[in-house]
Write a protein that holds these residues in place. Structure first.
Motif, PDB file in Angstrom:
ATOM      1  N   VAL A   1      11.094  31.374  44.271  1.00 24.29           N
ATOM      2  CA  VAL A   1      10.174  31.890  43.257  1.00 24.29           C
ATOM      3  C   VAL A   1       8.866  32.283  43.925  1.00 24.29           C
ATOM      4  O   VAL A   1       8.392  31.611  44.846  1.00 24.29           O
ATOM      5  CB  VAL A   1       9.926  30.829  42.159  1.00 24.29           C
ATOM      6  N   ASN A   2       8.291  33.385  43.463  1.00 19.92           N
ATOM      7  CA  ASN A   2       7.016  33.934  43.965  1.00 19.92           C
ATOM      8  C   ASN A   2       7.158  34.654  45.293  1.00 19.92           C
ATOM      9  O   ASN A   2       6.207  34.736  46.076  1.00 19.92           O
ATOM     10  CB  ASN A   2       5.916  32.870  44.063  1.00 19.92           C
ATOM     11  N   THR A   3       8.317  35.191  45.532  1.00 20.11           N
ATOM     12  CA  THR A   3       8.496  36.083  46.666  1.00 20.11           C
ATOM     13  C   THR A   3       8.599  37.504  46.125  1.00 20.11           C
ATOM     14  O   THR A   3       9.036  37.693  44.981  1.00 20.11           O
ATOM     15  CB  THR A   3       9.757  35.699  47.466  1.00 20.11           C
ATOM     16  N   PRO A   4       8.170  38.532  46.873  1.00 17.50           N
ATOM     17  CA  PRO A   4       8.120  39.887  46.309  1.00 17.50           C
ATOM     18  C   PRO A   4       9.459  40.353  45.746  1.00 17.50           C
ATOM     19  O   PRO A   4      10.512  40.204  46.371  1.00 17.50           O
ATOM     20  CB  PRO A   4       7.694  40.738  47.501  1.00 17.50           C
ATOM     21  N   GLU A   5       9.389  40.896  44.546  1.00 18.33           N
ATOM     22  CA  GLU A   5      10.532  41.512  43.879  1.00 18.33           C
ATOM     23  C   GLU A   5      10.259  43.019  43.851  1.00 18.33           C
ATOM     24  O   GLU A   5       9.455  43.494  43.057  1.00 18.33           O
ATOM     25  CB  GLU A   5      10.667  40.944  42.464  1.00 18.33           C
ATOM     26  N   LEU A   6      10.880  43.758  44.738  1.00 18.35           N
ATOM     27  CA  LEU A   6      10.528  45.150  44.995  1.00 18.35           C
ATOM     28  C   LEU A   6      11.388  46.082  44.152  1.00 18.35           C
ATOM     29  O   LEU A   6      12.608  46.174  44.358  1.00 18.35           O
ATOM     30  CB  LEU A   6      10.693  45.471  46.483  1.00 18.35           C
ATOM     31  N   TRP A   7      10.753  46.798  43.218  1.00 14.71           N
ATOM     32  CA  TRP A   7      11.476  47.720  42.351  1.00 14.71           C
ATOM     33  C   TRP A   7      11.521  49.130  42.919  1.00 14.71           C
ATOM     34  O   TRP A   7      12.547  49.771  42.893  1.00 14.71           O
ATOM     35  CB  TRP A   7      10.844  47.734  40.955  1.00 14.71           C
ATOM     36  N   TRP A   8      10.382  49.629  43.397  1.00 16.12           N
ATOM     37  CA  TRP A   8      10.373  50.964  43.988  1.00 16.12           C
ATOM     38  C   TRP A   8       9.093  51.170  44.783  1.00 16.12           C
ATOM     39  O   TRP A   8       8.149  50.391  44.681  1.00 16.12           O
ATOM     40  CB  TRP A   8      10.528  52.057  42.933  1.00 16.12           C
ATOM     41  N   ILE A   9       9.077  52.236  45.599  1.00 14.80           N
ATOM     42  CA  ILE A   9       7.888  52.606  46.360  1.00 14.80           C
ATOM     43  C   ILE A   9       7.636  54.102  46.183  1.00 14.80           C
ATOM     44  O   ILE A   9       8.554  54.876  45.887  1.00 14.80           O
ATOM     45  CB  ILE A   9       8.005  52.274  47.863  1.00 14.80           C
ATOM     46  N   GLN A  10       6.391  54.504  46.361  1.00 18.00           N
ATOM     47  CA  GLN A  10       6.000  55.912  46.368  1.00 18.00           C
ATOM     48  C   GLN A  10       4.980  56.149  47.463  1.00 18.00           C
ATOM     49  O   GLN A  10       4.207  55.244  47.813  1.00 18.00           O
ATOM     50  CB  GLN A  10       5.403  56.329  45.024  1.00 18.00           C
ATOM     51  N   GLY A  11       4.995  57.373  47.999  1.00 14.99           N
ATOM     52  CA  GLY A  11       4.030  57.755  49.011  1.00 14.99           C
ATOM     53  C   GLY A  11       3.094  58.826  48.508  1.00 14.99           C
ATOM     54  O   GLY A  11       3.229  59.324  47.388  1.00 14.99           O
ATOM     55  N   ASP A  12       2.120  59.183  49.334  1.00 17.90           N
ATOM     56  CA  ASP A  12       1.160  60.197  48.931  1.00 17.90           C
ATOM     57  C   ASP A  12       1.812  61.560  48.753  1.00 17.90           C
ATOM     58  O   ASP A  12       1.244  62.450  48.109  1.00 17.90           O
ATOM     59  CB  ASP A  12       0.021  60.291  49.956  1.00 17.90           C
TER      60      ASP A  12
END
Length: 880
Positions: free
Chosen positions: A102-113
């Motif tokens: 618990v409390n570790t990053p749950e990564l849904w998506w990323i975006q760049g510039d």
């Protein structure tokens, strides 16, 4: 002797093996754990559990360990409390042989510039849960700046001084925050570690500046560590689309930058004898100035031949009759919204309206890209890039759509544009000539405009006028615009007539002023990977309202981050400021799972209302009951529904196997996906209901300010079903059950709960955080009973209601939490209503004048602590 007793020994070994197999099967499996979670807060687990196991082992990254007793355990959920003496950190959990963190990053998506990519010297943003533990300081800074804005506006000098001091103190605390860390990895390259920006981030997002020295042209794997003690780098694995179900990195590419030639429209031989545009005659205006269509077309043609450029309107007013088709790699630019204005001619004849289509019978368009074909869709394999910048335009005729960005667009830019769209004059009574038009190009005839105005659908005055901007494509930026529409401002659709997906993906919507009329501000149909920040949406009509995060033709909407936006005066029409409803569905019933390949027990269907005519790729498959309940998978392949087939039970493929195979009596719903979306630090004022009705997964509603709004509702949707022809599960819209999974409503403030809304037989409560679901029961020829709970794992935590509101948790819910909330000045308070079929609800550490447990078999302890077999809590503070 051994041979003589061989059969007996083999039998004993088989019995022993069966015991161990049974023991292994009896071990717990965890699918999901709620987060972020702080000391003295509840963790909810979903999985496959043995109710006999009631203890949970917890360890911190700093070496502390303890064992706690679960608040409850059933076959699909459990809950326990992190000890109050533990520090904030990563917690390792062991429960009946199953482990999770618990409390570790749950990564849904990323975006760049650059949208789906980034650039050296650019940025990468990460979205999900437990990204940056800023302890709420950044949200406090945002709120303090709002308070300073309001105090300055009201000339509250004394208050302003204290607020400025408070802001400075928060900014000093901000400097000492531990940032998240992003790691980039690519074969043959040294790993790159980037600290996140402490000034821009939250539990739900982090921003990282890419070093200018990063090697361009490579795709880098992404890992994130939130900086908590005991934390590790977590790899990205994001479902972007059915064709890209497991994206693990981002491409870093230096964008191609070249100086574009400028083509000044005023330099292209405006000739008063030019009387034709696109084959249609027009007259030079006598009172409104000269029509500029032909010089504009000449400039656009020159830019097309040059392979791109800037078509430039200097200061002035320009009058146009026809549509503007912008070539690939061309920007249409003015001298500024205050200096350059384009006026489209008001016409009373529908056939004279401008269109970008080759077929003039199709609806009008005013701006579009220069792509041949009537639908601007699948006929073109090449993507186009174009943009609109720094001018004002006026459309006073019927419009349907003013600007269309089709789905073969990559890199559309619209900045610094002021748009005013008003079809009022097209609604004038029959026979009205129009003041000052007696002797104009319409020959002074009495033109009945209303019948033509409504001719597009043959409906009536309630018909939709369309939108100012019809937005599709990818890697787009809509920023710093001022757009006013008599109906919807920005809209999108999921499919076209050629079965091509539309949607608007990898986009940025920022610093815009959006003024909507009788439609919504920005209905978000099939939006995917979109950042919306610092926008103002303001209703200008008594009918303003009705925004949706939808996928009305099926498919999916996902990965939407909205922050620091202001939504106001949006409670007309259907009242909903945001809704997820009318999701559609294909199947409700048992399945046979073989890894990622799924076969349904009965035939599946498209839908009675064509909600999903071309397939369910990107949608959801959720197990609602039985063994394996609470699991969700994404669909990467589905049967083809528009071709008659005797068997559409096979052909379903999910993104990954189920952790626990659903039992034969488990019911699975196939439906659209709408989820992994975040609303953080927004202001809502005089608005309708925010509701996840009828389907959502992983919705975060955090640190928002709610003033004179209706309810915030987390609710599933039940349409019922009965076995039909060919043993097919049917129902209205083919829906069956549309569940909502794992919503988090946290740290929000209801400043004032009074609002206008419908008043039925009972009071429609305003400013109430509400959790409920439709619930149905039916039996089939196979002798099954199903009562699916449709709201799973919703958490209401640390919210504040200041007047006339409250918190309500109703029937049909599963594993809900109501914790650490404060309710003041309310005759409603906190109401837990569980008349039937409600799984345990944790209710603890709340403060309210009224706390009501309805039909929960409540017992009280010392007046402030309430415990029950259904509603678990300690301690809740009541009156006083």
């Amino acid at each position: 002797m051994f041979h003589h007793n061989g059969n007996k020994i083999v039998k004993e070994l088989l019995v022993l093996l069966a015991f161990f197999v049974g023991y292994c099967k009896a071990g717990n499996t965890i699918y999901w754990a709620s987060q972020p979670t702080f000391p003295n807060e509840t963790v909810v687990l979903h999985g496959d559990f043995s109710p006999a196991v009631t203890t949970v082992e917890i360890a911190t990254g700093t070496g502390l360990k303890t064992t706690v007793t679960a608040l409850y355990v059933n076959t699909s959920a459990a809950a326990f409390v992190i000890p109050p003496t533990f520090p904030v950190g990563v917690y390792s959990i062991s429960f009946g042989g199953a482990n999770t963190v618990v409390n570790t990053p749950e990564l849904w998506w990323i975006q760049g510039d650059q949208g789906e990519s980034s650039s050296p010297g650019g940025w990468i943003r990460v979205f999900g849960k437990a990204i940056f533990f800023d302890h709420g300081i950044n949200a406090e800074i945002i709120q303090r700046k709002r308070d300073i804005r309001d105090a300055a506006k009201d000339n509250q000098i004394d208050r302003l001084s204290g607020l400025l001091t408070s802001l400075q103190s928060l900014q000093e605390q901000q400097k000492s925050l531990t940032p998240p860390v992003l790691r980039l990895s690519s074969p043959g390259q040294e790993n790159i570690t980037i600290n996140g920006m402490v000034t821009n981030g939250s539990l739900w997002d982090g921003t990282f500046e890419v070093p200018k020295t990063v090697l361009s042209g490579l795709t880098w794997s992404v890992y994130v560590n939130n900086g908590l003690p005991g934390g590790e780098f977590v790899p990205l694995s994001s479902f972007v689309s059915p064709l890209r179900p497991k994206v693990t990195g981002i491409k870093i590419q230096t964008p191609t930058v070249k100086e574009l030639p400028v083509f000044d429209v005023t330099k292209y031989n405006l000739t008063f004898n030019d009387t034709y545009y696109s084959g249609a005659p027009y007259a030079r205006g006598t009172s409104t100035g000269t029509h500029w269509d032909i010089p504009l077309q000449r400039a656009l043609s020159a830019a097309r031949k040059a392979g791109g450029g800037i078509v430039y309107f200097p200061r002035g007013s320009y009058y146009l009759v026809g549509a503007v088709r912008v070539p690939n790699n061309v920007i249409l630019r003015g001298a500024g919204a205050q200096l350059t204005s384009l006026h489209f001619k008001e016409v009373f004849n529908m056939s004279a309206l401008p269109t970008c289509f080759d077929n003039p019978a199709l609806p009008p368009r005013y701006f579009c890209s220069d792509v041949p074909g009537d639908n601007h869709t699948s006929a073109d394999t090449e993507f186009v890039t174009w943009g609109l910048e720094d001018f004002t335009f006026y459309v006073t005729a019927f419009h349907s759509t003013v600007i269309e960005v089709h789905n073969k667009t990559d890199g559309f830019r619209m900045t610094g544009v002021r748009g005013r769209v008003n079809a009022f004059f097209m609604q004038s009574p029959a026979g009205y000539k129009g003041e000052g038009h007696e002797n104009n190009a319409y020959n002074g005839t009495s033109t009945p405009r209303l019948p033509d105005f409504m001719a597009w659908s043959g409906a009536g005055p309630g018909d939709s006028l369309g939108e100012l901007l019809l937005l599709h494509g990818k890697n787009w930026v809509i920023s710093d615009n001022d757009l006013m529409s008599d109906e919807t401002v920005i809209n999108s659709f999921n499919w076209d007539a050629n079965k091509q997906r539309h949607g608007a993906t990898f986009g940025i919507l920022q610093r815009n002023k959006l003024w909507n009329g009788s439609g919504g501000c920005k209905p978000m149909d099939a939006w995917q990977q979109v950042i919306s920040e610092d926008n103002i949406c303001h209703g200008t009509s008594l009918l303003s309202g009705g925004n949706a995060l939808g996928s009305s033709e099926g498919g999916f909407s996902q990965h939407y981050f909205a922050s620091r936006n202001i939504m106001s005066w949006e409670w007309g029409e259907d009242r909903e400021i945001i809704t997820f409803d009318d999701a559609g569905g294909s199947y409700l019933g048992p399945i046979i799972a073989d890894g990622v390949n799924i076969t349904t027990k009965f035939n599946t269907k498209c839908s009675n209302s064509d909600r999903q005519p071309f397939g369910w790729e990107g949608g959801s498959m959720a197990v609602l009951n039985g063994t394996g309940a609470g699991q969700i998978r994404r669909i990467v392949k589905s049967p083809i529904f528009d071709v008659p087939t005797p068997n559409n039970r096979t052909g379903w493929v999910i993104d990954r196997p189920f952790d626990v195979t659903p039992s034969a009596d488990a019911f699975v719903q196939i439906y659209t996906f709408r989820g992994e979306v975040i609303w953080h630090c927004n202001e809502w004022e005089d608005v309708g209901t925010f509701q996840t009705y009828g389907t959502s997964t992983n919705v975060v509603f955090s640190s928002n300010k709610w003033t004179r709004g209706s309810k915030i509702v987390i609710e599933g949707q039940w349409r019922s079903w009965v076995p039909g022809d060919a043993e097919r599960l049917t129902g209205p819209f083919g829906i069956g059950a549309n569940p909502t999974f794992r919503s988090l409503v946290i740290n929000n403030t209801v400043a004032e709960a009074n609002s206008a809304a419908l008043y039925y037989d009972g009071l429609w409560r305003q400013g109430v955080f509400s959790l409920a679901s439709g619930l149905g029961e039916s039996g089939g020829k196979w002798g099954l009973k199903i009562s699916p709970v449709l709201s799973w794992g919703t958490i209401f935590k640390t919210n504040t209601v200041l007047s006339n509101g409250g918190i309500s948790i109703g029937w049909g819910t599963h594993s809900a939490v109501c914790e650490g909330n404060r309710v003041f000045n309310s005759d409603f308070g906190i109401h837990i209503a569980a008349p039937n079929r409600i799984t345990p609800v944790v209710v603890r550490n709340n403060h309210a004048d009224i706390i009501v447990f309805d039909k929960c078999n409540i017992t009280t302890n010392n007046g402030n602590e309430r415990y029950t077999g259904q509603c678990h809590g300690s301690p809740n503070i009541g009156p006083g």
